[in-house]
Write a protein that holds these residues in place. Structure first.
Motif, short mmCIF file in Angstrom:
data_model
loop_
_atom_site.label_atom_id
_atom_site.label_comp_id
_atom_site.label_asym_id
_atom_site.label_seq_id
_atom_site.Cartn_x
_atom_site.Cartn_y
_atom_site.Cartn_z
N ILE A 111 -3.14 -14.16 6.91
CA ILE A 111 -4.24 -13.47 6.99
C ILE A 111 -3.32 -11.90 8.37
O ILE A 111 -3.43 -11.26 9.72
N ILE A 112 -3.14 -13.67 9.58
CA ILE A 112 -2.43 -13.74 10.75
C ILE A 112 -0.95 -12.60 10.80
O ILE A 112 -0.44 -11.81 11.61
N GLN A 113 -0.27 -12.94 9.91
CA GLN A 113 0.77 -12.33 9.56
C GLN A 113 1.01 -10.84 9.52
O GLN A 113 1.27 -10.53 9.51
N ASP A 114 0.03 -10.78 8.39
CA ASP A 114 -0.43 -9.62 7.89
C ASP A 114 -0.64 -8.62 8.62
O ASP A 114 -0.58 -7.41 9.25
N LEU A 115 -1.81 -9.26 9.83
CA LEU A 115 -2.45 -7.99 11.35
C LEU A 115 -1.46 -8.02 12.33
O LEU A 115 -0.98 -7.11 12.76
N LYS A 120 2.07 -3.84 14.73
CA LYS A 120 3.15 -3.36 14.64
C LYS A 120 3.25 -2.36 14.20
O LYS A 120 4.11 -0.82 14.78
N LEU A 121 3.46 -1.58 13.23
CA LEU A 121 4.02 -0.75 11.94
C LEU A 121 2.64 0.46 12.47
O LEU A 121 3.33 1.64 12.25
N ASN A 122 1.80 0.33 12.78
CA ASN A 122 0.69 1.28 13.01
C ASN A 122 0.50 1.54 14.59
O ASN A 122 -0.27 2.45 14.64
N LYS A 123 1.51 0.75 15.08
CA LYS A 123 1.41 1.46 17.08
C LYS A 123 0.41 1.00 17.81
O LYS A 123 0.40 1.67 18.01
#
Length: 152
Positions: A111-115, A120-123
């Motif tokens: 969950i933390i890694q996905d967040l 980062k990906l969505n700035k």
């Protein structure tokens, strides 16, 4: 957890406003979606049911430590905070019995890694004030009430 990850990435620290002892149930959005689908496809149940669904109950301080380990940041606990009575330690037994073989499986680490990846990906780390953004449920609810789009 969302705000912990955000502040860990943006400011390299996590501020816990309470003493960190309250519990929170945790589930990944993918597991929650699967749980909803599991309930919708079960045609045997004809009455309304309420379920708690999750992987586990975590203390706030425990969640912060897991985020800090992955984000390499420090934790600041408000040692002067009074005891927070909003502790949500729940049982998942009713759902687990109902669902049969399906159980939420995505770990808090994932969950933390996905967040982290999605911030980062969505700035989203460019947000100036995450706590007052549309990503906070209560902020969004308040705005909808003010606009008369949500009624209590």
């Amino acid at each position: 957890l969302n705000e912990f990850v955000f502040t860990a990435l943006k400011y390299k620290k996590i501020k816990i406003l309470s003493n960190g002892l309250p519990f929170r149930p945790m589930i990944h959005v993918t597991d929650m979606s699967k749980a909803i689908y599991c309930c919708l496809k079960n045609t045997k149940i004809k009455k309304f049911n309420v379920f708690n669904v999750g992987i586990s109950n975590f203390q706030v301080i425990e969640m912060a430590k897991k985020v800090a380990d992955l984000c390499k940041c420090k934790i600041i606990v408000n040692s002067k905070a009074s005891h927070d009575k909003r502790s949500y330690k729940v049982s998942f037994k009713k759902f687990n019995d109902f669902a049969g073989i399906y159980k939420p499986t995505i770990t808090i680490k994932k969950i933390i890694q996905d967040l982290m990846k999605n911030y980062k990906l969505n700035k989203l780390l460019s947000l100036r004030n995450y706590s007052n953004s549309k990503f906070i449920r209560l902020v969004t609810i308040r705005k909808l009430i003010i606009k008369n789009k949500l009624f209590l």
